[in-house]
Enzyme design. Structure first.
Site, mmCIF file in Angstrom:
data_model
loop_
_atom_site.group_PDB
_atom_site.id
_atom_site.type_symbol
_atom_site.label_atom_id
_atom_site.label_comp_id
_atom_site.label_asym_id
_atom_site.label_seq_id
_atom_site.Cartn_x
_atom_site.Cartn_y
_atom_site.Cartn_z
ATOM 1 C CG ASP A 81 9.362 2.947 -12.259
ATOM 2 O OD1 ASP A 81 9.564 1.707 -12.234
ATOM 3 O OD2 ASP A 81 9.915 3.731 -11.468
ATOM 4 C CB CYS A 139 8.254 1.796 -8.949
ATOM 5 S SG CYS A 139 8.223 2.186 -7.186
ATOM 6 C CB THR A 145 11.352 0.853 -3.426
ATOM 7 O OG1 THR A 145 10.625 2.052 -3.764
ATOM 8 C CG2 THR A 145 12.845 1.112 -3.523
ATOM 9 C CG HIS A 179 -6.780 -6.731 9.347
ATOM 10 N ND1 HIS A 179 -6.074 -6.745 10.534
ATOM 11 C CD2 HIS A 179 -7.431 -7.924 9.282
ATOM 12 C CE1 HIS A 179 -6.295 -7.896 11.168
ATOM 13 N NE2 HIS A 179 -7.106 -8.632 10.423
ATOM 14 C CG HIS A 226 -10.700 -5.024 10.220
ATOM 15 N ND1 HIS A 226 -9.550 -4.770 10.929
ATOM 16 C CD2 HIS A 226 -11.045 -6.307 10.502
ATOM 17 C CE1 HIS A 226 -9.194 -5.843 11.600
ATOM 18 N NE2 HIS A 226 -10.092 -6.794 11.367
HETATM 19 C C1 RB5 Z 1 13.549 4.676 -10.310
HETATM 20 O O1 RB5 Z 1 14.935 4.712 -10.414
HETATM 21 C C2 RB5 Z 1 13.139 4.486 -8.862
HETATM 22 O O2 RB5 Z 1 13.442 5.624 -8.128
HETATM 23 C C3 RB5 Z 1 11.683 4.127 -8.757
HETATM 24 O O3 RB5 Z 1 11.420 2.988 -9.500
HETATM 25 C C4 RB5 Z 1 11.155 3.827 -7.359
HETATM 26 O O4 RB5 Z 1 11.957 2.907 -6.704
HETATM 27 C C5 RB5 Z 1 10.812 4.986 -6.533
HETATM 28 O O5 RB5 Z 1 10.272 4.865 -5.429
#
Ligand code: RB5
Length: 147
Positions: A8, A65, A67, A98, A133
């Site tokens: 994203d 993204c 996180t 695994h 596994h």
């Molecule tokens: C975008 O701001 C953020 O929420 C997205 O990239 C991600 O971290 C969501 O899990």
């Protein structure tokens, strides 16, 4: 291998670095992610990469993204996907060995570039170990089939 990559707006820069690195490692990259910083919705990109993988258009996927969490949750809604969010190299290797993860996910806001590259290399070079596994992965598929 053919690698589907998606991201994203929070991960455009890291995606570009990782796509180039994956090519450097000798793989082919298909870019399903956004290339602008304009705010967008990570579920769309998680789904695109997940479908490319389950439809056999790619051998596996990489999702990034902010996180790594939202985009992997979205990908995991597609039947047959095992997307694993990682922030260390040992886990990135183990999710292939695994769990036979078919998508590696991580966050640009969480991991640095060198760690991301190390994780990608470890994941792509690792091999699924099968055996017990494989039985456990079948159990995961069974859960999906009971929905
Ligand atoms: C975008 O701001 C953020 O929420 C997205 O990239 C991600 O971290 C969501 O899990």
């Amino acid at each position: 291998m053919k690698i589907a990559i998606g991201n994203d707006h929070a991960a455009v820069e890291l995606k570009k670095v990782i796509a180039a690195y994956v090519e450097e490692l000798g793989h082919e990259v298909e870019n399903y992610g956004t290339d602008t910083n304009e705010s967008c919705n990570y579920p769309e990109y998680g789904e695109k990469v997940a479908r490319a993988v389950v439809e056999g258009k790619a051998d596996c996927g990489i999702l990034i993204c902010g996180t790594g969490v939202g985009i992997s949750i979205a990908a995991n809604k597609v039947k047959g996907i095992r997307a694993a969010v990682c922030s260390d190299t040992a886990t990135a290797r183990l999710v292939k060995q695994h769990n036979n993860a078919n998508i590696l996910a991580f966050g640009e806001r969480i991991v640095g570039v060198e760690l991301a590259k190390d994780m990608v290399k470890a994941y792509l070079e690792a091999e699924f170990m099968g055996g017990r596994h494989a039985d456990r992965i079948q159990m995961i598929a069974d859960i999906e089939n009971r929905q």
